[in-house]
Design a protein around this motif. Sequence first.
Motif, mmCIF file in Angstrom:
data_model
loop_
_atom_site.group_PDB
_atom_site.id
_atom_site.type_symbol
_atom_site.label_atom_id
_atom_site.label_comp_id
_atom_site.label_asym_id
_atom_site.label_seq_id
_atom_site.Cartn_x
_atom_site.Cartn_y
_atom_site.Cartn_z
ATOM 1 N N LEU A 105 0.827 -1.210 0.000
ATOM 2 C CA LEU A 105 0.000 0.000 0.000
ATOM 3 C C LEU A 105 0.859 1.258 0.000
ATOM 4 N N LYS A 106 1.830 1.312 0.892
ATOM 5 C CA LYS A 106 2.700 2.493 0.968
ATOM 6 C C LYS A 106 3.541 2.637 -0.305
ATOM 7 N N ALA A 107 4.013 1.494 -0.820
ATOM 8 C CA ALA A 107 4.825 1.538 -2.041
ATOM 9 C C ALA A 107 4.010 2.053 -3.220
ATOM 10 N N TRP A 108 2.745 1.653 -3.305
ATOM 11 C CA TRP A 108 1.886 2.175 -4.373
ATOM 12 C C TRP A 108 1.727 3.686 -4.234
ATOM 13 N N HIS A 109 1.508 4.144 -3.026
ATOM 14 C CA HIS A 109 1.333 5.577 -2.810
ATOM 15 C C HIS A 109 2.621 6.335 -3.145
ATOM 16 N N ALA A 110 3.777 5.749 -2.802
ATOM 17 C CA ALA A 110 5.059 6.436 -3.006
ATOM 18 C C ALA A 110 5.533 6.387 -4.453
ATOM 19 N N TRP A 111 5.379 5.242 -5.103
ATOM 20 C CA TRP A 111 6.000 5.052 -6.418
ATOM 21 C C TRP A 111 5.018 4.730 -7.531
ATOM 22 N N GLY A 112 3.733 4.581 -7.225
ATOM 23 C CA GLY A 112 2.753 4.300 -8.262
ATOM 24 C C GLY A 112 2.991 2.953 -8.917
ATOM 25 N N GLU A 113 2.702 2.884 -10.214
ATOM 26 C CA GLU A 113 2.801 1.618 -10.942
ATOM 27 C C GLU A 113 4.196 1.010 -10.892
ATOM 28 N N GLU A 114 5.221 1.846 -10.776
ATOM 29 C CA GLU A 114 6.595 1.355 -10.784
ATOM 30 C C GLU A 114 6.941 0.549 -9.535
ATOM 31 N N CYS A 115 6.073 0.567 -8.525
ATOM 32 C CA CYS A 115 6.387 -0.161 -7.299
ATOM 33 C C CYS A 115 6.584 -1.649 -7.551
ATOM 34 N N VAL A 116 5.853 -2.212 -8.521
ATOM 35 C CA VAL A 116 5.961 -3.658 -8.750
ATOM 36 C C VAL A 116 7.370 -4.040 -9.186
ATOM 37 N N GLU A 117 8.081 -3.124 -9.823
ATOM 38 C CA GLU A 117 9.433 -3.415 -10.275
ATOM 39 C C GLU A 117 10.414 -3.493 -9.116
ATOM 40 N N ARG A 118 10.019 -3.006 -7.940
ATOM 41 C CA ARG A 118 10.865 -3.063 -6.746
ATOM 42 C C ARG A 118 10.622 -4.320 -5.919
ATOM 43 N N PHE A 119 9.551 -5.044 -6.224
ATOM 44 C CA PHE A 119 9.175 -6.184 -5.386
ATOM 45 C C PHE A 119 9.962 -7.434 -5.771
ATOM 46 N N HIS A 120 10.586 -8.062 -4.770
ATOM 47 C CA HIS A 120 11.130 -9.407 -4.923
ATOM 48 C C HIS A 120 10.108 -10.342 -4.280
ATOM 49 N N GLY A 121 9.482 -11.179 -5.103
ATOM 50 C CA GLY A 121 8.510 -12.057 -4.479
ATOM 51 C C GLY A 121 7.533 -12.650 -5.461
ATOM 52 N N MET A 122 6.495 -13.232 -4.905
ATOM 53 C CA MET A 122 5.387 -13.792 -5.675
ATOM 54 C C MET A 122 4.128 -13.084 -5.197
ATOM 55 N N PHE A 123 3.339 -12.626 -6.141
ATOM 56 C CA PHE A 123 2.193 -11.826 -5.715
ATOM 57 C C PHE A 123 1.136 -11.719 -6.799
ATOM 58 N N ALA A 124 -0.092 -11.603 -6.325
ATOM 59 C CA ALA A 124 -1.213 -11.152 -7.143
ATOM 60 C C ALA A 124 -2.023 -10.256 -6.220
ATOM 61 N N PHE A 125 -2.294 -9.057 -6.662
ATOM 62 C CA PHE A 125 -3.087 -8.164 -5.816
ATOM 63 C C PHE A 125 -4.011 -7.302 -6.650
ATOM 64 N N VAL A 126 -5.077 -6.875 -6.000
ATOM 65 C CA VAL A 126 -6.015 -5.905 -6.566
ATOM 66 C C VAL A 126 -6.127 -4.781 -5.542
ATOM 67 N N LEU A 127 -5.922 -3.574 -5.994
ATOM 68 C CA LEU A 127 -5.846 -2.401 -5.105
ATOM 69 C C LEU A 127 -6.777 -1.318 -5.626
ATOM 70 N N ARG A 128 -7.436 -0.604 -4.703
ATOM 71 C CA ARG A 128 -8.364 0.466 -5.088
ATOM 72 C C ARG A 128 -7.991 1.775 -4.414
ATOM 73 N N GLU A 129 -7.995 2.844 -5.229
ATOM 74 C CA GLU A 129 -7.801 4.194 -4.704
ATOM 75 C C GLU A 129 -9.165 4.799 -4.403
ATOM 76 N N ARG A 130 -9.394 5.166 -3.161
ATOM 77 C CA ARG A 130 -10.685 5.711 -2.745
ATOM 78 C C ARG A 130 -11.023 6.999 -3.494
ATOM 79 N N ASP A 131 -10.080 7.901 -3.613
ATOM 80 C CA ASP A 131 -10.381 9.240 -4.116
ATOM 81 C C ASP A 131 -10.594 9.277 -5.625
ATOM 82 N N THR A 132 -9.953 8.374 -6.360
ATOM 83 C CA THR A 132 -10.103 8.373 -7.819
ATOM 84 C C THR A 132 -11.014 7.252 -8.306
#
Length: 591
Positions: A105-132
Amino acid sequence: MCGICGELKFDGSQPSPIALSKMMDRLAPRGPDGAGIVIHGAAAFGHRRLKIIDLSEKARQPMEDPDLGLTIAFNGCIYNYPELRAELEDKGYEFFSTGDTEVILKAWHAWGEECVERFHGMFAFVLRERDTGRIAMARDRFGIKPLYLAETPGRIAFASSLPALVARGDVDTSIDRIALHHYMTFHAVVPPPHTILNGVRKLPPATIRVIEADGRSRQRVYWDPPFARDPSMTSLSADEWRDRVLDALRLAVKRRMVADVPVGVLLSGGVDSSLIVGLLAEAGQTGLMTFSVGFEEANGEKGDEFVYSDLIAERFGTDHHKIFVPSDELMGALPSTFAAMSEPMVSYDNVGFYLLSKEVSRHIKVVQSGQGADEIFGGYHWYPPLMSSNDVVDDYAKVFFDRSHGRLAEQLAPEWMEEADVSRALVAGHLTRAGADTPVDAALRLDSTVMLVDDPVKRVDNMTMAWGLEARVPFLDHELVELAARIPPEEKLKHGGKGILKDVARQVVPSEVIDRKKGYFPVPQLKYVDGPYLDMVRDALSSQSARDRGLFRQDYLDRLYASPADHITPLRGSELWQVGLLELWLQTHGI
């Protein structure tokens, strides 16, 4: 590690809590430790939790951050979350939990879409921005964690398994003819976005999709490593390559120890899993649990490799567990194995992983596994002949495809047959695109980014998560894979395949598990499909639902029944098991 699901509406209507509950119920085995639902207007999120990191309720999901206006449903593990958390704290972010979900969550807020490129791991997520009202969906680089989608005008439903979407209802369960062609031709591999059902698609690996509040969407691939030589590395010797791979693998194994519960190893006795055990022991891991499975012999073919797994367990002093599966137990486990499959998967070892996971889950929640080493380091028999290939598409198809397009036309009913050879076209597109220096590089890229995703990786996820067991695969550490992709093919293919990895293994494990014929996860009773297995398959293919579907020509089925052992694919699979498994899977899931 968990199961996620949800529903997103773009037509002004509200998500259905009943539909969400149906999906949650189907995902329960993936997350036996907790459940949660969050509904915000047009977006509904569901989560089944398996507690691995931050065992407190502060890490429950779906997770909401009211200060940042973000909600997430996440399945997987971000191995470098402590480092990312420290970086985000330096930026001024404050945390209310100690796990990896909040870091996303914090990484999305800080870096936007590029956050996934910083992740080492296995993941599937769905995230929603309240304001937009914006939605983001992402999947890890190798699709280790699944994400299935059912889209209709004005609505997207998502889930960690295809059967969960079917349970939701209002899904088109007719057969996708292109997927059927892939299943029958590309050794049961059905690459995204297709699944065997027209109404269900899957987000491709290494992909992020952003959906605006009005339903408009865009997606991009965020990782696509070159399988080519790096000019700065051309002078490296074999020993230098070995040392670099060893260092990268040590780091990959270490990363996958991050957990607030013990981590064990699925030990087949082959070089890959043995190397993981050896590296963990080298790093000072004590009390390590290891697990192996074996089956009865059939047609003179041995059903276990306990002699090698025992050797490794003794050498490194592990707490070793051997599971032997008699034939009657194997037969009884098949219906549950079919139910655990998100998609029809033809490999015999599905039931092996299912029963192994059942036993392992009684002792531990997290294991490391050796999947991916053959695809990354060139361990399969079809790679060496490609070194001299002048037609990589044709040569690859000859050794990997289960049947030609023309042969398939003699087996499928005419109404189910695609006019074009869609499977060959798909493979050709991957094998001939830029970014691979040699035919072997092109095949390794295809197998590691396409075949691996929808065969070995999916198999391990489905069978382990059926018992709430998290499997981690260090050979699919993306930095290790990027390094391996630069290694000259001849270094990988020496010593009968996986040469560079065998050189690494000689630094860590006994030579007896290295210098031997390559083994596979043997389940010989299923390879020959006789006795009760033949009866089960014939009953399924003769049922009213199978006749109504009419996928296969009856004369083809009659030939298979008459002599199953005479109809074996180039990859040593049973044609009868392949067609029967498809029908058994469909019937198991009420389709």
